[in-house]
Design a protein around this motif. Structure first.
Motif, PDB file in Angstrom:
ATOM      1  N   LEU A 130       0.860  -1.184   0.000  1.00 50.06           N
ATOM      2  CA  LEU A 130       0.000   0.000   0.000  1.00 50.06           C
ATOM      3  C   LEU A 130       0.893   1.229   0.000  1.00 50.06           C
ATOM      4  CD1 LEU A 130      -2.543  -0.734   2.898  1.00 50.06           C
ATOM      5  CD2 LEU A 130      -3.051  -0.763   0.461  1.00 50.06           C
ATOM      6  N   LYS A 131       0.343   2.341  -0.412  1.00 54.48           N
ATOM      7  CA  LYS A 131       1.028   3.616  -0.246  1.00 54.48           C
ATOM      8  C   LYS A 131       0.306   4.355   0.878  1.00 54.48           C
ATOM      9  CE  LYS A 131       3.194   7.271  -2.711  1.00 54.48           C
ATOM     10  NZ  LYS A 131       3.624   7.782  -3.990  1.00 54.48           N
ATOM     11  N   ILE A 132       1.054   4.763   1.889  1.00 59.53           N
ATOM     12  CA  ILE A 132       0.480   5.466   3.035  1.00 59.53           C
ATOM     13  C   ILE A 132       1.292   6.730   3.276  1.00 59.53           C
ATOM     14  CG2 ILE A 132      -0.131   5.381   5.479  1.00 59.53           C
ATOM     15  CD1 ILE A 132      -0.187   2.329   5.269  1.00 59.53           C
ATOM     16  N   GLY A 133       0.633   7.881   3.234  1.00 60.57           N
ATOM     17  CA  GLY A 133       1.282   9.146   3.555  1.00 60.57           C
ATOM     18  C   GLY A 133       2.552   9.426   2.785  1.00 60.57           C
ATOM     19  N   GLY A 134       2.627   9.000   1.528  1.00 69.32           N
ATOM     20  CA  GLY A 134       3.807   9.241   0.719  1.00 69.32           C
ATOM     21  C   GLY A 134       4.882   8.173   0.850  1.00 69.32           C
ATOM     22  N   SER A 135       4.638   7.166   1.656  1.00 70.49           N
ATOM     23  CA  SER A 135       5.597   6.065   1.820  1.00 70.49           C
ATOM     24  C   SER A 135       5.066   4.802   1.159  1.00 70.49           C
ATOM     25  CB  SER A 135       5.828   5.753   3.299  1.00 70.49           C
ATOM     26  OG  SER A 135       6.534   6.775   3.941  1.00 70.49           O
ATOM     27  N   ALA A 136       5.981   4.063   0.562  1.00 73.94           N
ATOM     28  CA  ALA A 136       5.637   2.741   0.045  1.00 73.94           C
ATOM     29  C   ALA A 136       5.691   1.785   1.233  1.00 73.94           C
ATOM     30  CB  ALA A 136       6.634   2.323  -1.026  1.00 73.94           C
ATOM     31  N   CYS A 137       4.614   1.041   1.455  1.00 75.60           N
ATOM     32  CA  CYS A 137       4.536   0.125   2.592  1.00 75.60           C
ATOM     33  C   CYS A 137       4.269  -1.296   2.097  1.00 75.60           C
ATOM     34  CB  CYS A 137       3.400   0.530   3.536  1.00 75.60           C
ATOM     35  SG  CYS A 137       3.587   2.181   4.239  1.00 75.60           S
ATOM     36  N   VAL A 138       4.931  -2.251   2.725  1.00 70.44           N
ATOM     37  CA  VAL A 138       4.687  -3.649   2.429  1.00 70.44           C
ATOM     38  C   VAL A 138       4.349  -4.348   3.743  1.00 70.44           C
ATOM     39  CG1 VAL A 138       7.128  -4.369   2.593  1.00 70.44           C
ATOM     40  CG2 VAL A 138       5.527  -5.704   1.219  1.00 70.44           C
ATOM     41  N   PHE A 139       3.369  -5.230   3.674  1.00 72.76           N
ATOM     42  CA  PHE A 139       2.914  -6.004   4.829  1.00 72.76           C
ATOM     43  C   PHE A 139       3.252  -7.456   4.554  1.00 72.76           C
ATOM     44  CE2 PHE A 139       0.612  -2.125   4.646  1.00 72.76           C
ATOM     45  CZ  PHE A 139       0.388  -1.754   5.964  1.00 72.76           C
ATOM     46  N   LEU A 140       4.094  -8.046   5.400  1.00 79.78           N
ATOM     47  CA  LEU A 140       4.603  -9.392   5.177  1.00 79.78           C
ATOM     48  C   LEU A 140       4.043 -10.364   6.207  1.00 79.78           C
ATOM     49  CD1 LEU A 140       8.299  -8.349   4.512  1.00 79.78           C
ATOM     50  CD2 LEU A 140       6.566  -8.954   2.808  1.00 79.78           C
ATOM     51  N   ASP A 199       4.147  12.470   7.610  1.00 80.39           N
ATOM     52  CA  ASP A 199       4.167  13.865   7.219  1.00 80.39           C
ATOM     53  C   ASP A 199       5.059  13.972   5.991  1.00 80.39           C
ATOM     54  OD1 ASP A 199       3.968  16.610   7.132  1.00 80.39           O
ATOM     55  OD2 ASP A 199       5.349  16.957   8.805  1.00 80.39           O
ATOM     56  N   ASP A 200       4.448  14.074   4.823  1.00 80.01           N
ATOM     57  CA  ASP A 200       5.184  14.163   3.549  1.00 80.01           C
ATOM     58  C   ASP A 200       6.183  13.025   3.378  1.00 80.01           C
ATOM     59  OD1 ASP A 200       4.249  16.053   1.857  1.00 80.01           O
ATOM     60  OD2 ASP A 200       5.649  17.630   2.464  1.00 80.01           O
ATOM     61  N   GLY A 201       5.750  11.812   3.616  1.00 80.46           N
ATOM     62  CA  GLY A 201       6.613  10.649   3.436  1.00 80.46           C
ATOM     63  C   GLY A 201       7.541  10.367   4.602  1.00 80.46           C
ATOM     64  N   ILE A 202       7.479  11.199   5.635  1.00 81.78           N
ATOM     65  CA  ILE A 202       8.308  10.996   6.827  1.00 81.78           C
ATOM     66  C   ILE A 202       7.454  10.305   7.882  1.00 81.78           C
ATOM     67  CG2 ILE A 202       9.689  12.097   8.637  1.00 81.78           C
ATOM     68  CD1 ILE A 202      10.819  12.516   5.818  1.00 81.78           C
ATOM     69  N   LEU A 203       7.912   9.143   8.337  1.00 83.85           N
ATOM     70  CA  LEU A 203       7.196   8.381   9.362  1.00 83.85           C
ATOM     71  C   LEU A 203       7.523   8.931  10.739  1.00 83.85           C
ATOM     72  CD1 LEU A 203       5.506   5.940  10.329  1.00 83.85           C
ATOM     73  CD2 LEU A 203       7.628   4.605  10.266  1.00 83.85           C
ATOM     74  N   ASN A 204       6.486   9.258  11.474  1.00 79.23           N
ATOM     75  CA  ASN A 204       6.610   9.661  12.876  1.00 79.23           C
ATOM     76  C   ASN A 204       5.821   8.663  13.702  1.00 79.23           C
ATOM     77  OD1 ASN A 204       7.937  12.341  12.473  1.00 79.23           O
ATOM     78  ND2 ASN A 204       6.058  12.710  11.330  1.00 79.23           N
ATOM     79  N   TYR A 205       6.254   8.430  14.921  1.00 80.89           N
ATOM     80  CA  TYR A 205       5.528   7.487  15.766  1.00 80.89           C
ATOM     81  C   TYR A 205       5.599   7.912  17.221  1.00 80.89           C
ATOM     82  CZ  TYR A 205      10.156   5.618  16.717  1.00 80.89           C
ATOM     83  OH  TYR A 205      11.474   5.483  17.079  1.00 80.89           O
ATOM     84  N   LYS A 206       4.633   7.422  17.958  1.00 82.86           N
ATOM     85  CA  LYS A 206       4.543   7.713  19.383  1.00 82.86           C
ATOM     86  C   LYS A 206       4.182   6.416  20.099  1.00 82.86           C
ATOM     87  CE  LYS A 206       1.877  10.360  22.719  1.00 82.86           C
ATOM     88  NZ  LYS A 206       0.767  11.277  22.924  1.00 82.86           N
ATOM     89  N   ILE A 207       4.880   6.141  21.183  1.00 85.23           N
ATOM     90  CA  ILE A 207       4.572   4.970  21.997  1.00 85.23           C
ATOM     91  C   ILE A 207       3.532   5.374  23.025  1.00 85.23           C
ATOM     92  CG2 ILE A 207       5.516   3.273  23.618  1.00 85.23           C
ATOM     93  CD1 ILE A 207       7.968   5.122  21.615  1.00 85.23           C
ATOM     94  N   VAL A 208       2.475   4.608  23.121  1.00 86.88           N
ATOM     95  CA  VAL A 208       1.439   4.851  24.123  1.00 86.88           C
ATOM     96  C   VAL A 208       1.501   3.691  25.108  1.00 86.88           C
ATOM     97  CG1 VAL A 208      -1.023   5.178  24.519  1.00 86.88           C
ATOM     98  CG2 VAL A 208       0.014   6.031  22.411  1.00 86.88           C
ATOM     99  N   ASP A 209       1.814   4.008  26.359  1.00 86.99           N
ATOM    100  CA  ASP A 209       1.964   3.011  27.420  1.00 86.99           C
ATOM    101  C   ASP A 209       0.872   3.173  28.463  1.00 86.99           C
ATOM    102  OD1 ASP A 209       4.310   1.581  26.695  1.00 86.99           O
ATOM    103  OD2 ASP A 209       5.511   3.297  27.339  1.00 86.99           O
ATOM    104  N   PHE A 210       0.388   2.061  28.955  1.00 86.53           N
ATOM    105  CA  PHE A 210      -0.578   2.055  30.051  1.00 86.53           C
ATOM    106  C   PHE A 210      -0.060   1.139  31.144  1.00 86.53           C
ATOM    107  CE2 PHE A 210      -3.041   2.926  26.258  1.00 86.53           C
ATOM    108  CZ  PHE A 210      -3.814   4.007  26.641  1.00 86.53           C
ATOM    109  N   ASN A 211      -0.253   1.547  32.364  1.00 82.82           N
ATOM    110  CA  ASN A 211       0.085   0.726  33.526  1.00 82.82           C
ATOM    111  C   ASN A 211      -1.137   0.613  34.432  1.00 82.82           C
ATOM    112  OD1 ASN A 211       3.000   0.239  33.167  1.00 82.82           O
ATOM    113  ND2 ASN A 211       3.089   2.464  33.246  1.00 82.82           N
ATOM    114  N   LYS A 212      -1.326  -0.578  34.991  1.00 81.21           N
ATOM    115  CA  LYS A 212      -2.459  -0.769  35.898  1.00 81.21           C
ATOM    116  C   LYS A 212      -2.217  -0.052  37.214  1.00 81.21           C
ATOM    117  CE  LYS A 212      -4.019  -5.184  34.145  1.00 81.21           C
ATOM    118  NZ  LYS A 212      -4.249  -6.570  34.397  1.00 81.21           N
TER     119      LYS A 212
END
Length: 165
Positions: free
Chosen positions: A28-38, A152-165
């Motif tokens: 798939l193409k997502i946000g300007g990036s070529a993505c492959v799902f294996l 953002d324009d083909g640049i992948l950004n990510y954020k880790i979301v953590d939960f603790n009980k």
């Protein structure tokens, strides 16, 4: 994408194109990036997927690979006991393309980042439980999380979301 606890037969009604296939992989193409799902549900990236990955990498712009099993060893119990069995072959395919690749994976039930010359591997935390670094399997049910991805324009950004009980 399918992982070691998944079987393609359980997903056929959601992905009709898998009718005569043993693995589920696609691009798939997502946000300007070529993505492959294996699909590494067999603990391997089969020959057909390896060949498709080589061809895909030739023309992929800002490539992002989604794969259940990590490719780069991070030195954990999971690396020793339950790794991608042909990880070195997959790493060589990526390296031989000569381009920077983001590799998003899971399987280890813990957040971790590791990079090599061409691979920036991000292991997402698990939404069920974490497996801490250690000598043996030990489920930490007090925490869980996930990765939020954004382009953002083909640049992948990510954020880790953590939960603790």
């Amino acid at each position: 994408m399918l992982g070691n606890h998944d079987r393609i037969k359980n997903f056929r009604k959601y992905y009709p194109k898998t009718e005569f296939k043993e693995e589920l992989f696609y691009t798939l193409k997502i946000g300007g990036s070529a993505c492959v799902f294996l699909d590494t549900s067999s603990y391997r990236l089969n020959r057909e997927q390896q060949e498709n990955l080589k061809i895909w990498l030739e023309s992929a712009v800002s490539p992002v690979i989604f794969i259940h099993h990590p490719v780069l060893d991070i030195g954990t119990w999971m690396d020793r006991e339950h790794p991608l069995k042909n990880r070195k072959d997959v790493e060589e395919i990526i390296n031989s393309a000569g381009k920077k690749v983001h590799l998003i994976c899971g399987h280890y039930h813990q957040y971790h980042e590791k990079s090599s010359e061409f691979i920036s591997q991000i292991i997402a935390p698990a939404v069920s439980y974490q497996i801490p670094y250690g000598k043996n399997y030990q489920a930490d049910t007090s925490s869980f999380g996930y990765l939020m991805l954004d382009w953002d324009d083909g640049i992948l950004n990510y954020k880790i979301v953590d939960f603790n009980k």
